[in-house]
Design a protein around this motif. Structure first.
Motif, mmCIF file in Angstrom:
data_model
loop_
_atom_site.group_PDB
_atom_site.id
_atom_site.type_symbol
_atom_site.label_atom_id
_atom_site.label_comp_id
_atom_site.label_asym_id
_atom_site.label_seq_id
_atom_site.Cartn_x
_atom_site.Cartn_y
_atom_site.Cartn_z
ATOM 1 N N LEU A 32 0.800 -1.224 0.000
ATOM 2 C CA LEU A 32 0.000 0.000 0.000
ATOM 3 C C LEU A 32 0.837 1.280 0.000
ATOM 4 C CD1 LEU A 32 -2.848 -0.973 2.500
ATOM 5 C CD2 LEU A 32 -2.962 -0.877 -0.003
ATOM 6 N N THR A 33 2.124 1.149 0.222
ATOM 7 C CA THR A 33 2.983 2.325 0.256
ATOM 8 C C THR A 33 3.957 2.291 -0.917
ATOM 9 O OG1 THR A 33 4.507 1.184 1.741
ATOM 10 C CG2 THR A 33 2.878 2.625 2.757
ATOM 11 N N HIS A 38 11.403 -2.112 3.387
ATOM 12 C CA HIS A 38 12.713 -2.561 3.846
ATOM 13 C C HIS A 38 13.757 -1.469 3.586
ATOM 14 C CE1 HIS A 38 15.971 -5.320 4.782
ATOM 15 N NE2 HIS A 38 16.600 -4.802 3.740
ATOM 16 N N THR A 39 13.744 -0.926 2.397
ATOM 17 C CA THR A 39 14.690 0.131 2.031
ATOM 18 C C THR A 39 14.405 1.406 2.818
ATOM 19 O OG1 THR A 39 14.876 -0.781 -0.199
ATOM 20 C CG2 THR A 39 15.618 1.484 0.108
ATOM 21 N N LEU A 40 13.120 1.785 2.896
ATOM 22 C CA LEU A 40 12.752 3.013 3.607
ATOM 23 C C LEU A 40 13.172 2.976 5.077
ATOM 24 C CD1 LEU A 40 9.183 3.641 2.143
ATOM 25 C CD2 LEU A 40 11.210 5.053 1.772
ATOM 26 N N ILE A 41 13.047 1.819 5.695
ATOM 27 C CA ILE A 41 13.323 1.713 7.134
ATOM 28 C C ILE A 41 14.800 1.449 7.409
ATOM 29 C CG2 ILE A 41 12.874 0.367 9.219
ATOM 30 C CD1 ILE A 41 9.997 -0.015 8.113
ATOM 31 N N TRP A 42 15.335 0.361 6.864
ATOM 32 C CA TRP A 42 16.666 -0.071 7.256
ATOM 33 C C TRP A 42 17.795 0.665 6.536
ATOM 34 C CZ3 TRP A 42 12.522 -3.270 7.800
ATOM 35 C CH2 TRP A 42 12.361 -3.836 9.056
ATOM 36 N N GLU A 43 17.535 1.162 5.359
ATOM 37 C CA GLU A 43 18.587 1.879 4.639
ATOM 38 C C GLU A 43 18.411 3.394 4.740
ATOM 39 O OE1 GLU A 43 19.085 0.351 0.652
ATOM 40 O OE2 GLU A 43 18.907 -1.712 1.372
ATOM 41 N N ASP A 44 17.187 3.886 4.463
ATOM 42 C CA ASP A 44 16.942 5.330 4.483
ATOM 43 C C ASP A 44 16.633 5.868 5.880
ATOM 44 O OD1 ASP A 44 17.230 5.059 1.766
ATOM 45 O OD2 ASP A 44 15.085 5.218 1.328
ATOM 46 N N LYS A 109 -1.758 12.615 -0.247
ATOM 47 C CA LYS A 109 -1.728 11.155 -0.236
ATOM 48 C C LYS A 109 -0.825 10.670 0.889
ATOM 49 C CE LYS A 109 -4.333 9.868 -3.605
ATOM 50 N NZ LYS A 109 -5.573 9.264 -3.235
ATOM 51 N N VAL A 110 -1.433 10.034 1.881
ATOM 52 C CA VAL A 110 -0.665 9.521 3.007
ATOM 53 C C VAL A 110 0.363 8.507 2.521
ATOM 54 C CG1 VAL A 110 -0.800 8.273 5.203
ATOM 55 C CG2 VAL A 110 -2.540 9.953 4.627
ATOM 56 N N SER A 111 -0.010 7.730 1.524
ATOM 57 C CA SER A 111 0.918 6.722 1.019
ATOM 58 C C SER A 111 2.197 7.356 0.479
ATOM 59 C CB SER A 111 0.241 5.874 -0.053
ATOM 60 O OG SER A 111 -0.185 6.669 -1.129
ATOM 61 N N HIS A 112 2.119 8.567 -0.071
ATOM 62 C CA HIS A 112 3.311 9.254 -0.568
ATOM 63 C C HIS A 112 4.054 9.980 0.554
ATOM 64 C CE1 HIS A 112 2.598 8.252 -4.719
ATOM 65 N NE2 HIS A 112 1.341 8.642 -4.590
ATOM 66 N N ILE A 113 3.299 10.483 1.532
ATOM 67 C CA ILE A 113 3.909 11.159 2.672
ATOM 68 C C ILE A 113 4.788 10.185 3.442
ATOM 69 C CG2 ILE A 113 3.413 12.223 4.913
ATOM 70 C CD1 ILE A 113 0.905 13.440 3.563
ATOM 71 N N ILE A 114 4.337 8.947 3.548
ATOM 72 C CA ILE A 114 5.077 7.943 4.304
ATOM 73 C C ILE A 114 6.449 7.693 3.686
ATOM 74 C CG2 ILE A 114 5.088 5.475 4.873
ATOM 75 C CD1 ILE A 114 2.001 5.882 5.276
ATOM 76 N N SER A 115 6.538 7.770 2.378
ATOM 77 C CA SER A 115 7.829 7.526 1.739
ATOM 78 C C SER A 115 8.714 8.770 1.690
ATOM 79 C CB SER A 115 7.628 6.967 0.336
ATOM 80 O OG SER A 115 6.969 7.904 -0.476
#
Length: 142
Positions: A32-33, A38-44, A109-115
């Protein structure tokens, strides 16, 4: 001794089912995002993604606990596991639908804000919704 073996089998079965349901919750959130969680959390080290996944994990755990406690385990292991799976999947579907509904109702868009790398308060709205919906589903299951 027979009772310990039976209880251990139940614990193993429910533990596996609960873990699978929580993993599915993560995968649904990832779908949904935009981007890979994995990349957003552990790398970014994206705080928005971290908050969302943390809320999703907590929400999924609330649903799993309620599903296990409300399962039809008195009918045996198989009916208990099946009912826990069904209740858990219902919880995940409702949580996913709430994510999409919030995304429709909010101006951005919350889905875009999250990234986004920039910390955004809308992530808190979605995270709170995940846990709130999980609590509602848990109450409905029980």
């Amino acid at each position: 001794m027979d009772e310990i073996l039976t209880s251990s089998l139940y614990a193993l079965g429910y533990g596996v089912v609960g873990t699978i349901i929580m993993l599915l919750g993560y995968l649904i959130t990832d779908l949904l995002t935009p981007g890979k969680l994995h990349t957003l959390i552990w790398e970014d080290r994206n705080r928005n993604a971290i908050l969302l996944v943390s809320a999703n994990t907590l929400g999924s755990a609330i649903v799993v606990v309620s599903a296990i406690l409300s399962s039809y385990s008195e009918l045996g292991l198989v009916p208990g596991l099946i009912s826990a799976v069904v209740f858990g999947l219902i919880g995940l579907v409702v949580m996913a639908l709430s994510f999409l509904l919030i995304d429709l109702l909010t101006p951005a868009k919350v889905s875009h804000i999250i990234s986004s790398a920039e910390w955004h308060p809308a992530t808190w709205v979605n995270a709170t919704a995940h846990v709130s919906i999980a609590l509602v589903v848990a109450a409905a299951i029980s």
